[in-house]
Design a protein around this motif. Sequence first.
Motif, PDB file in Angstrom:
ATOM      1  N   TRP A  69     -20.952  33.516   4.391  1.00  0.00           N
ATOM      2  CA  TRP A  69     -19.745  32.756   5.174  1.00  0.00           C
ATOM      3  C   TRP A  69     -18.689  32.663   4.229  1.00  0.00           C
ATOM      4  O   TRP A  69     -18.893  32.773   3.075  1.00  0.00           O
ATOM      5  CB  TRP A  69     -20.418  31.449   5.353  1.00  0.00           C
ATOM      6  N   GLY A  70     -17.452  32.624   4.957  1.00  0.00           N
ATOM      7  CA  GLY A  70     -16.135  32.619   4.122  1.00  0.00           C
ATOM      8  C   GLY A  70     -16.275  31.280   3.064  1.00  0.00           C
ATOM      9  O   GLY A  70     -16.626  30.295   3.439  1.00  0.00           O
ATOM     10  N   VAL A 189      -9.401  31.581   8.823  1.00  0.00           N
ATOM     11  CA  VAL A 189      -9.953  33.081   8.807  1.00  0.00           C
ATOM     12  C   VAL A 189     -11.003  33.149   7.540  1.00  0.00           C
ATOM     13  O   VAL A 189     -12.038  33.880   7.936  1.00  0.00           O
ATOM     14  CB  VAL A 189      -8.669  34.028   8.613  1.00  0.00           C
ATOM     15  N   PHE A 190     -10.526  32.580   6.439  1.00  0.00           N
ATOM     16  CA  PHE A 190     -11.466  32.861   5.209  1.00  0.00           C
ATOM     17  C   PHE A 190     -12.392  31.705   5.212  1.00  0.00           C
ATOM     18  O   PHE A 190     -13.317  31.519   4.159  1.00  0.00           O
ATOM     19  CB  PHE A 190     -10.736  32.910   3.879  1.00  0.00           C
ATOM     20  N   ARG A 192     -13.992  31.650   8.677  1.00  0.00           N
ATOM     21  CA  ARG A 192     -14.895  32.187   9.784  1.00  0.00           C
ATOM     22  C   ARG A 192     -13.991  33.497  10.035  1.00  0.00           C
ATOM     23  O   ARG A 192     -12.863  33.532  10.816  1.00  0.00           O
ATOM     24  CB  ARG A 192     -14.929  31.517  10.889  1.00  0.00           C
ATOM     25  N   TYR A 193     -14.292  34.774   9.535  1.00  0.00           N
ATOM     26  CA  TYR A 193     -13.479  35.812   9.846  1.00  0.00           C
ATOM     27  C   TYR A 193     -13.074  36.127  11.028  1.00  0.00           C
ATOM     28  O   TYR A 193     -12.053  36.870  11.246  1.00  0.00           O
ATOM     29  CB  TYR A 193     -14.337  37.159   8.869  1.00  0.00           C
ATOM     30  N   THR A 194     -13.967  36.269  11.940  1.00  0.00           N
ATOM     31  CA  THR A 194     -13.597  36.614  13.392  1.00  0.00           C
ATOM     32  C   THR A 194     -12.284  35.851  14.158  1.00  0.00           C
ATOM     33  O   THR A 194     -11.897  36.322  14.979  1.00  0.00           O
ATOM     34  CB  THR A 194     -14.825  36.222  14.364  1.00  0.00           C
ATOM     35  N   ILE A 196      -9.439  35.946  12.724  1.00  0.00           N
ATOM     36  CA  ILE A 196      -8.254  36.530  12.486  1.00  0.00           C
ATOM     37  C   ILE A 196      -7.590  36.978  13.822  1.00  0.00           C
ATOM     38  O   ILE A 196      -6.024  37.031  13.726  1.00  0.00           O
ATOM     39  CB  ILE A 196      -8.679  37.769  11.794  1.00  0.00           C
ATOM     40  N   ILE A 236      -9.575  36.992  -1.516  1.00  0.00           N
ATOM     41  CA  ILE A 236     -10.874  37.187  -0.947  1.00  0.00           C
ATOM     42  C   ILE A 236     -11.470  38.542  -1.355  1.00  0.00           C
ATOM     43  O   ILE A 236     -12.488  38.517  -1.749  1.00  0.00           O
ATOM     44  CB  ILE A 236     -10.807  37.212   0.648  1.00  0.00           C
ATOM     45  N   ASN A 240     -14.879  38.827  -3.280  1.00  0.00           N
ATOM     46  CA  ASN A 240     -15.919  39.917  -2.978  1.00  0.00           C
ATOM     47  C   ASN A 240     -16.257  40.794  -3.865  1.00  0.00           C
ATOM     48  O   ASN A 240     -17.316  41.216  -4.193  1.00  0.00           O
ATOM     49  CB  ASN A 240     -15.423  40.627  -1.442  1.00  0.00           C
ATOM     50  N   VAL A 250     -18.502  41.261   2.342  1.00  0.00           N
ATOM     51  CA  VAL A 250     -18.634  40.096   2.556  1.00  0.00           C
ATOM     52  C   VAL A 250     -20.054  39.571   2.213  1.00  0.00           C
ATOM     53  O   VAL A 250     -20.270  38.335   1.951  1.00  0.00           O
ATOM     54  CB  VAL A 250     -18.009  39.551   3.743  1.00  0.00           C
TER      55      VAL A 250
END
Length: 409
Positions: A69-70, A189-190, A192-194, A196, A236, A240, A250
Amino acid sequence: MKKTPFFLFAVIAFFYIIFSYLAVKGNFQKTGTAYYNYAILMLKRGRWDLNSPITYDLSLYKNKWYMYWGPAPILFILPFYLFGKLNISDVFYTLAGGILNPLIFYLTINELIKYFRLKLSAIKIILLISMFAFVSPNLVLSLAGSIWATEQIVAIFYLLAAFFLYFRYLNEKKISRLIASYVLFMLAVFSRYTLIVQGIIYFFPLWLMLKNNSWRLLVKTTILLAAVTLAFAVMIGGYNYARFGNPLEVGMRYQRGVKRYDAYLKQNKLLSLDFVPHNVDIYFFHHLIPRLQPPYVPYDKEGNSMISVYPTLILLIALFRKKTWTKKSRFFLASSLAAIIIGTIILLLNIGTGWVQFGLRYLFDVIPLAYILITVVSGSVPSLAILLLTVYGMMINVIGTLAYYQVIK
């Protein structure tokens, strides 16, 4: 009228707290998956891995456990952590985010109403706030903590705050508002990446600058937005790389959770056309049918169709009325609709639908923007139609949420 939404917010907070008490059966201790607590503890020690007694759904890499998770929710959780340290309850901070979200949604649509000069009655504004609070995944996700709920609630908190400043910028034309909005969006976004895809709406203010021949402002704003994007990408990427030796990794393919997904994860198959038939069935055709016997709302843990759980989404049909697309709104409506459609397509390509849940928790990615669009068109929709859909949706979600947490059996 100005005091009415805030009174409603107090009522919403009261019911959320009561429902949370029922959901956790009076036990507000942290859950076993309060992973952000452990992430903060380890970061203080200069480490990126987690030392958690439970490792379900974490990513195993070189004999160490990591979150996929972000990391951005840590900023929201940190003030709570300073009070309770490792033992601070994720139920508390998730509930706090869930309670704040309807308030920020109200502040957002208030700025939206000013910008588009919408004429909405007090009852419609109250229904819109109630719609977000009780006819969306915000309700079920706010009540009992856990990493899955915390991640989404905090991500949407950032997203709504970004939307609020976005519309405040459109009203005040202060570039600092837009940049602050975009920073909050990148935090979403960082988390929950979706999310974006929701960034498509930031083309609207750039288009306005282009339309007004504000070339210098357009270049300056584009550079600032690009700089914020680059800064977050570097952060990010570094995060990573420090964990997995790859700035683009991720940790999803190292996840150790539900065995049904293991084969796909090993293939790094997170988005695929192979998942579409099943996901389409769940999202659109797997209807929830209420009944007169307990638990009254027999939901499927795999998920139920969006219209049967969130019937207020039907109001989006009003977008396709020609008079809705005014010169002032058409670019915003088009970009927002594109963000919702593309975001939903990504969910349909996704490896899962949310697994153990009530409703469709992943759909929360697009619901804030969908409800913003419903706000735009609600002036031309009869109050009775909005009332009936909202009340029915509230009944489904309140009863379904209580059934999900086994308050109703």
